[in-house]
Motif scaffolding. Structure first.
Motif, PDB file in Angstrom:
ATOM      1  N   ALA A  78       0.840  -1.197   0.000  1.00 37.75           N
ATOM      2  CA  ALA A  78       0.000   0.000   0.000  1.00 37.75           C
ATOM      3  C   ALA A  78       0.875   1.246   0.000  1.00 37.75           C
ATOM      4  CB  ALA A  78      -0.916  -0.004   1.217  1.00 37.75           C
ATOM      5  N   ALA A  79       0.409   2.285  -0.691  1.00 36.22           N
ATOM      6  CA  ALA A  79       1.144   3.546  -0.728  1.00 36.22           C
ATOM      7  C   ALA A  79       1.050   4.233   0.634  1.00 36.22           C
ATOM      8  CB  ALA A  79       0.570   4.449  -1.810  1.00 36.22           C
ATOM      9  N   PRO A  80       2.152   4.799   1.143  1.00 30.76           N
ATOM     10  CA  PRO A  80       2.116   5.484   2.439  1.00 30.76           C
ATOM     11  C   PRO A  80       1.325   6.781   2.369  1.00 30.76           C
ATOM     12  CG  PRO A  80       4.235   5.830   1.385  1.00 30.76           C
ATOM     13  CD  PRO A  80       3.490   4.853   0.526  1.00 30.76           C
ATOM     14  N   ARG A  81       0.915   7.266   3.511  1.00 30.02           N
ATOM     15  CA  ARG A  81       0.202   8.537   3.579  1.00 30.02           C
ATOM     16  C   ARG A  81       1.176   9.703   3.421  1.00 30.02           C
ATOM     17  NH1 ARG A  81      -4.993   8.128   5.483  1.00 30.02           N
ATOM     18  NH2 ARG A  81      -5.606   6.092   6.331  1.00 30.02           N
ATOM     19  N   GLY A  82       0.618  10.867   3.131  1.00 26.94           N
ATOM     20  CA  GLY A  82       1.444  12.053   3.014  1.00 26.94           C
ATOM     21  C   GLY A  82       1.974  12.252   1.615  1.00 26.94           C
ATOM     22  N   LEU A  86       5.356   9.195  -6.994  1.00 28.86           N
ATOM     23  CA  LEU A  86       5.018   7.911  -7.587  1.00 28.86           C
ATOM     24  C   LEU A  86       5.784   7.780  -8.895  1.00 28.86           C
ATOM     25  CD1 LEU A  86       2.924   5.719  -6.662  1.00 28.86           C
ATOM     26  CD2 LEU A  86       1.321   6.744  -8.268  1.00 28.86           C
ATOM     27  N   VAL A  87       6.673   6.795  -9.006  1.00 24.37           N
ATOM     28  CA  VAL A  87       7.512   6.659 -10.196  1.00 24.37           C
ATOM     29  C   VAL A  87       7.307   5.282 -10.822  1.00 24.37           C
ATOM     30  CG1 VAL A  87       9.221   8.255  -9.288  1.00 24.37           C
ATOM     31  CG2 VAL A  87       9.542   5.812  -8.940  1.00 24.37           C
ATOM     32  N   ALA A  88       7.385   5.225 -12.153  1.00 24.88           N
ATOM     33  CA  ALA A  88       7.164   3.966 -12.852  1.00 24.88           C
ATOM     34  C   ALA A  88       7.906   3.952 -14.173  1.00 24.88           C
ATOM     35  CB  ALA A  88       5.665   3.749 -13.105  1.00 24.88           C
ATOM     36  N   ASN A  89       8.151   2.756 -14.684  1.00 26.18           N
ATOM     37  CA  ASN A  89       8.641   2.622 -16.053  1.00 26.18           C
ATOM     38  C   ASN A  89       7.526   3.020 -17.008  1.00 26.18           C
ATOM     39  OD1 ASN A  89       7.461   0.081 -14.984  1.00 26.18           O
ATOM     40  ND2 ASN A  89       7.725  -0.633 -17.086  1.00 26.18           N
ATOM     41  N   VAL A 188       9.374   7.908  -1.990  1.00 20.26           N
ATOM     42  CA  VAL A 188       9.269   7.570  -3.407  1.00 20.26           C
ATOM     43  C   VAL A 188       8.680   6.169  -3.506  1.00 20.26           C
ATOM     44  CG1 VAL A 188      10.533   7.137  -5.545  1.00 20.26           C
ATOM     45  CG2 VAL A 188      11.225   9.020  -4.032  1.00 20.26           C
ATOM     46  N   GLN A 189       7.592   6.029  -4.247  1.00 20.73           N
ATOM     47  CA  GLN A 189       6.940   4.726  -4.411  1.00 20.73           C
ATOM     48  C   GLN A 189       7.163   4.219  -5.830  1.00 20.73           C
ATOM     49  OE1 GLN A 189       3.854   3.580  -2.006  1.00 20.73           O
ATOM     50  NE2 GLN A 189       4.906   1.709  -2.585  1.00 20.73           N
TER      51      GLN A 189
END
Length: 309
Positions: A78-82, A86-89, A188-189
Motif C-alpha cells: 500500500a502507498a504510504p500517507r502524506g 510515484l515513479v514507474a517505467n 518515493v513509491q
C-alpha cells in the motif's frame, strides 16, 4: 527540439507486435466508445476536484483501462500517507490511468498535451503541471513546483525514463525529479508496469513508441484480445536512506526492473552515465512525466539545477 531530451531505441516497426488473437471490429468500436464516454464523464466531473473520493477516482481509472479491453491486476504494498512521488517505467498511454488507479496524483506533462483533444482538457482540469520541455532553464522551477506539491501532502506521478519503451527493455531513470523528493522529505513509491498477452508472455501491442500515432496505438489495443496490465507496487523508498538524488534514482530504477540487480548492472554498463541519445526518432515521446505517454524531460542537464543537485 533539445538534443538533451531522452529517447529510446524502440520503434513501432521493430518492437511493436499485435496480439495473435484479434477481436472483431464491432467490439473494438464498442470499446473505443466506452473509453470516450468515460473520458467525457471525467472531464465533466473534474471541476469537483478534491470533493471526488479517491476511491472513486481509482475505480474510474480501472474502468477506463478495462473499457479499452485490458484487464488490470494490481499487486504489492500500500502507498504510504502524506506527500508521495510515484515513479514507474513508461510503456503506453495506458500507464497514466494505471498509476492513478494506485493513487490519484498530479501529472507533469509537456505543454503540447494541453491541446490534445479530450485528454488535454482532462489533464488540465485534473491539475496537471505543464512545462515547456525545450526550455532547460525551466528545470529548477519545475523541481521546486514538484517539491511544493509534495510538502503540501500531495502526490506527483512521474515517468523518470524520459521516454516510452516497448516493455521488453527499459531506460535509465533520470535524476532531477528525485531531488524534489529529497527537498520535500517525501517517500518515493516505485511501480513496475507490465503488459501481458493471453499466453502470459510480454505484450508490446500497448506500447506507444517512436513515431507511432496515438490513434494507431489506441486502435491496436482496442482490437487486441487477452491483454493484461500488471501493476506491481513496490515498497516505498525513504529519502533519508539515500545520500543524493543519484542514489535515490538508482534505487527506484532497480525496484522497477524485472530482475533488478542483474538488469541494472547490464544496463548501466551498456549506456553509461551520460544522457541517452539513442533512437533520435523517438524524441517526440520523450518525457519524465506524462499524460497519454506524451512526456517531458526532467533530467536533461543536472548542471542546470542549483543548490548542489
Amino acid at each position: 527540439m533539445s538534443g538533451w531530451l531522452p529517447s529510446a531505441p524502440c520503434t513501432p516497426g521493430a518492437c511493436v507486435r499485435a496480439t495473435a488473437r484479434a477481436t472483431a471490429v464491432p467490439r473494438a468500436v464498442l470499446r473505443l466508445t466506452g473509453v470516450v464516454a468515460l473520458l467525457l464523464a471525467g472531464i465533466a466531473l473534474a471541476p469537483l476536484g478534491a470533493r471526488i473520493p479517491a476511491r472513486a477516482v481509482r475505480a474510474w481509472c480501472r474502468w477506463l483501462v478495462r473499457a479499452a479491453g485490458v484487464r488490470v491486476r494490481i499487486t504489492g504494498t500500500a502507498a504510504p500517507r502524506g506527500g508521495l512521488l510515484l515513479v514507474a517505467n513508461h510503456i503506453s498511454w495506458l500507464d497514466v490511468p494505471l498509476l492513478a488507479a494506485v493513487r490519484p496524483a498530479r501529472m507533469l506533462a509537456k505543454r503540447e498535451i494541453r491541446h490534445w483533444p479530450v485528454a488535454g482538457a482532462l489533464a488540465a482540469r485534473g491539475g496537471a503541471l505543464f512545462i515547456d520541455r525545450d526550455r532547460l532553464r525551466a528545470l529548477p522551477a519545475t523541481v521546486d513546483r514538484i517539491a511544493a506539491v509534495l510538502r503540501a501532502g500531495g502526490t506527483v506521478a512521474v515517468f523518470p525514463e524520459g521516454s516510452t519503451w516497448c516493455g521488453r527493455a527499459q531506460g535509465r531513470f533520470r535524476r532531477a525529479v528525485f531531488q524534489a523528493a529529497l527537498d520535500a522529505g517525501a517517500c518515493v513509491q516505485p511501480v513496475r508496469l507490465r503488459y501481458r498477452s493471453g499466453d502470459g508472455g510480454t505484450a508490446t501491442a500497448p506500447a506507444f513508441v517512436g513515431e507511432d500515432a496515438l490513434l494507431a496505438s489506441v486502435w491496436r489495443v482496442a482490437v487486441s484480445r487477452g491483454l493484461v496490465a500488471e501493476v506491481d507496487v513496490r515498497p516505498a523508498l525513504a529519502p533519508a536512506a539515500h545520500p543524493d538524488r543519484r542514489a535515490l534514482a538508482r534505487a527506484a530504477q532497480r525496484a522497477c526492473a524485472d530482475a533488478p540487480e542483474r538488469w541494472y548492472a547490464a544496463h548501466t554498463a551498456r549506456v553509461g552515465e551520460g544522457p541517452s541519445r539513442a533512437g533520435a526518432g523517438t524524441a517526440g515521446r520523450g518525457g519524465a512525466v506524462a499524460v497519454g505517454a506524451g512526456a517531458v524531460s526532467l533530467e536533461s542537464a543536472d548542471v542546470t539545477v542549483p543548490r548542489g543537485r
